[in-house]
Scaffold this motif. Sequence first.
Motif, PDB file in Angstrom:
ATOM      1  N   THR A 266      60.225  16.248 -66.759  1.00 34.46           N
ATOM      2  CA  THR A 266      58.953  15.535 -66.640  1.00 34.46           C
ATOM      3  C   THR A 266      58.928  14.225 -67.424  1.00 34.46           C
ATOM      4  O   THR A 266      57.988  13.443 -67.282  1.00 34.46           O
ATOM      5  CB  THR A 266      57.810  16.440 -67.137  1.00 34.46           C
ATOM      6  OG1 THR A 266      58.148  16.945 -68.438  1.00 34.46           O
ATOM      7  CG2 THR A 266      57.603  17.622 -66.184  1.00 34.46           C
ATOM      8  N   GLU A 267      59.938  13.989 -68.252  1.00 35.49           N
ATOM      9  CA  GLU A 267      59.976  12.758 -69.034  1.00 35.49           C
ATOM     10  C   GLU A 267      60.302  11.566 -68.151  1.00 35.49           C
ATOM     11  O   GLU A 267      61.257  11.615 -67.363  1.00 35.49           O
ATOM     12  CB  GLU A 267      61.050  12.847 -70.126  1.00 35.49           C
ATOM     13  CG  GLU A 267      60.796  13.862 -71.218  1.00 35.49           C
ATOM     14  CD  GLU A 267      61.917  13.850 -72.251  1.00 35.49           C
ATOM     15  OE1 GLU A 267      62.188  12.764 -72.811  1.00 35.49           O
ATOM     16  OE2 GLU A 267      62.530  14.903 -72.472  1.00 35.49           O
ATOM     17  N   PRO A 268      59.563  10.460 -68.259  1.00 37.66           N
ATOM     18  CA  PRO A 268      59.974   9.231 -67.569  1.00 37.66           C
ATOM     19  C   PRO A 268      61.351   8.804 -68.075  1.00 37.66           C
ATOM     20  O   PRO A 268      61.582   8.770 -69.285  1.00 37.66           O
ATOM     21  CB  PRO A 268      58.900   8.217 -67.971  1.00 37.66           C
ATOM     22  CG  PRO A 268      57.713   9.052 -68.371  1.00 37.66           C
ATOM     23  CD  PRO A 268      58.293  10.292 -68.988  1.00 37.66           C
TER      24      PRO A 268
ATOM     25  N   ARG B 260      60.393  12.471 -57.676  1.00 34.91           N
ATOM     26  CA  ARG B 260      59.766  11.459 -58.531  1.00 34.91           C
ATOM     27  C   ARG B 260      60.726  10.316 -58.858  1.00 34.91           C
ATOM     28  O   ARG B 260      60.307   9.170 -59.046  1.00 34.91           O
ATOM     29  CB  ARG B 260      59.266  12.094 -59.833  1.00 34.91           C
ATOM     30  CG  ARG B 260      57.970  12.864 -59.714  1.00 34.91           C
ATOM     31  CD  ARG B 260      57.345  13.090 -61.086  1.00 34.91           C
ATOM     32  NE  ARG B 260      58.267  13.771 -61.980  1.00 34.91           N
ATOM     33  CZ  ARG B 260      58.300  15.079 -62.173  1.00 34.91           C
ATOM     34  NH1 ARG B 260      57.475  15.857 -61.502  1.00 34.91           N
ATOM     35  NH2 ARG B 260      59.161  15.625 -63.016  1.00 34.91           N
ATOM     36  N   ASN B 261      62.005  10.626 -58.950  1.00 35.15           N
ATOM     37  CA  ASN B 261      62.997   9.624 -59.356  1.00 35.15           C
ATOM     38  C   ASN B 261      63.899   9.197 -58.207  1.00 35.15           C
ATOM     39  O   ASN B 261      65.020   8.752 -58.418  1.00 35.15           O
ATOM     40  CB  ASN B 261      63.829  10.184 -60.514  1.00 35.15           C
ATOM     41  CG  ASN B 261      62.996  10.413 -61.759  1.00 35.15           C
ATOM     42  OD1 ASN B 261      62.648   9.473 -62.475  1.00 35.15           O
ATOM     43  ND2 ASN B 261      62.641  11.667 -62.015  1.00 35.15           N
TER      44      ASN B 261
ATOM     45  N   THR C  44      62.439   2.134 -62.465  1.00 29.15           N
ATOM     46  CA  THR C  44      62.266   3.474 -63.012  1.00 29.15           C
ATOM     47  C   THR C  44      60.877   4.024 -62.711  1.00 29.15           C
ATOM     48  O   THR C  44      60.553   5.135 -63.124  1.00 29.15           O
ATOM     49  CB  THR C  44      62.474   3.456 -64.537  1.00 29.15           C
ATOM     50  OG1 THR C  44      61.616   2.467 -65.117  1.00 29.15           O
ATOM     51  CG2 THR C  44      63.917   3.173 -64.889  1.00 29.15           C
ATOM     52  N   LYS C  45      60.062   3.271 -62.011  1.00 30.01           N
ATOM     53  CA  LYS C  45      58.723   3.743 -61.659  1.00 30.01           C
ATOM     54  C   LYS C  45      58.805   5.076 -60.923  1.00 30.01           C
ATOM     55  O   LYS C  45      59.512   5.228 -59.935  1.00 30.01           O
ATOM     56  CB  LYS C  45      58.019   2.713 -60.770  1.00 30.01           C
ATOM     57  CG  LYS C  45      56.635   3.159 -60.296  1.00 30.01           C
ATOM     58  CD  LYS C  45      56.028   2.151 -59.346  1.00 30.01           C
ATOM     59  CE  LYS C  45      54.678   2.635 -58.818  1.00 30.01           C
ATOM     60  NZ  LYS C  45      54.098   1.671 -57.856  1.00 30.01           N
ATOM     61  N   GLN C  46      58.069   6.071 -61.442  1.00 26.39           N
ATOM     62  CA  GLN C  46      58.081   7.374 -60.803  1.00 26.39           C
ATOM     63  C   GLN C  46      57.247   7.359 -59.519  1.00 26.39           C
ATOM     64  O   GLN C  46      56.210   6.712 -59.435  1.00 26.39           O
ATOM     65  CB  GLN C  46      57.553   8.442 -61.759  1.00 26.39           C
ATOM     66  CG  GLN C  46      58.489   8.706 -62.934  1.00 26.39           C
ATOM     67  CD  GLN C  46      58.146   9.977 -63.673  1.00 26.39           C
ATOM     68  OE1 GLN C  46      56.996  10.409 -63.702  1.00 26.39           O
ATOM     69  NE2 GLN C  46      59.143  10.602 -64.278  1.00 26.39           N
TER      70      GLN C  46
ATOM     71  N   GLU D 109      62.840   6.044 -68.305  1.00 28.18           N
ATOM     72  CA  GLU D 109      62.946   4.837 -69.133  1.00 28.18           C
ATOM     73  C   GLU D 109      62.609   5.119 -70.596  1.00 28.18           C
ATOM     74  O   GLU D 109      62.945   4.318 -71.477  1.00 28.18           O
ATOM     75  CB  GLU D 109      62.057   3.719 -68.593  1.00 28.18           C
ATOM     76  CG  GLU D 109      60.560   3.962 -68.717  1.00 28.18           C
ATOM     77  CD  GLU D 109      59.967   4.609 -67.470  1.00 28.18           C
ATOM     78  OE1 GLU D 109      58.762   4.455 -67.256  1.00 28.18           O
ATOM     79  OE2 GLU D 109      60.728   5.253 -66.719  1.00 28.18           O
ATOM     80  N   THR D 110      61.954   6.254 -70.871  1.00 27.36           N
ATOM     81  CA  THR D 110      61.623   6.592 -72.255  1.00 27.36           C
ATOM     82  C   THR D 110      62.713   7.428 -72.923  1.00 27.36           C
ATOM     83  O   THR D 110      62.631   7.693 -74.128  1.00 27.36           O
ATOM     84  CB  THR D 110      60.293   7.370 -72.323  1.00 27.36           C
ATOM     85  OG1 THR D 110      60.464   8.667 -71.720  1.00 27.36           O
ATOM     86  CG2 THR D 110      59.185   6.620 -71.606  1.00 27.36           C
TER      87      THR D 110
END
Length: 351
Positions: A336-338, A94-95, A6-8, A340-341
């Motif tokens: 903009t939310e990661p 990003r994803n 999930t690292k952006q 994984e959160t």
Amino acid sequence: MNAQTTKQLPIPPHFDAKVGEVWRVPYQQRAADAREWAKKHQISAAAEDKTRICLLLIDVQNTFCIPDFELFVGGRTGTGAVDDNLRLCEFIYRNLGVISAIAPTMDTHTAMQIFHPIFWINDAGEHPTAAVTMITPEDVHQGVWKVNPAVAGIVGVDYAELASHALHYVKHLSEAGKYPLTVWPYHSMLGGIGHALVSAVEEALFFHCIARNSQTQFEIKGDNPLTENYSVLRAEVLESVNGRPIAQKNTSLIQQLLAFDAVIIAGQAKSHCVAWTIDDLLTEINHTDANLAKKVYLLEDCTSAVVVPGVVDYTDQAEEAFARFAAAGMHLIKSTEPLETCPDFPKIGNG
């Protein structure tokens, strides 16, 4: 390295944020860039993903997303779809290593369809000319608007049956609690520039396709002359006045979406094609397992409602629909939310 994380990722240097313009994607150069990007950031092929994530993009096409095009979705800000697509492109980049598959829907029309002006005439032989014309059962019953006889042979139905279908159609919408039949300006015309994906979004999808070896899955909708088709999962009306099927549910896509570990949804317009698609997906989920709603994520900052200043504003209806989806268990998230959160987002680790 075969890993899903999930690292952006950073935004690739080619992205210049021209989301409000039409231009040609340099495919050969972007393909080379994508291969190099995948190598640099150790992005594996989507087929190796242990957790399968689908991004469903609703009608991110020029006709809805470029200012001065036919049905630009400006929302209340006036720049809605442009702002949405800037965030959407950045979300995809990003994803890139998380998104396994991308399925863009393509609203696809020809002139002689039930929601276009040529389909209807009044006693003076005039077609609807307003920016947006609503046709109610009373309008059809009283002859305020009638089916254009010239259309009948072209759509393959004789005039008497087509006239009966028109009344049946608007009654069905009313009884089902749908929006009234809306006659829109000609839009998303097959073969036209308006039908194409927004260039910046198309570029992001192509980049994803090459970097992840994941074929973009285009879903065509809206080409049936006898019904509206806001949702990619089903047309507004499936049967004619005599019970003859005129359309079918998109069963294959429904099954695909329910099989993913998570489905992320964005696109245009929040009040119409996005809301109707999500509503139909929720109906299928409730028929299968209501808990499946928890794996649906709605990018609420990548979608806007239809607003025609001084004519109609569907923002409140869109917000009410999204509140209902959230109450059913779906998640409203920001681009903009990661990931994984995000609540209930499936665990992603090394393959």
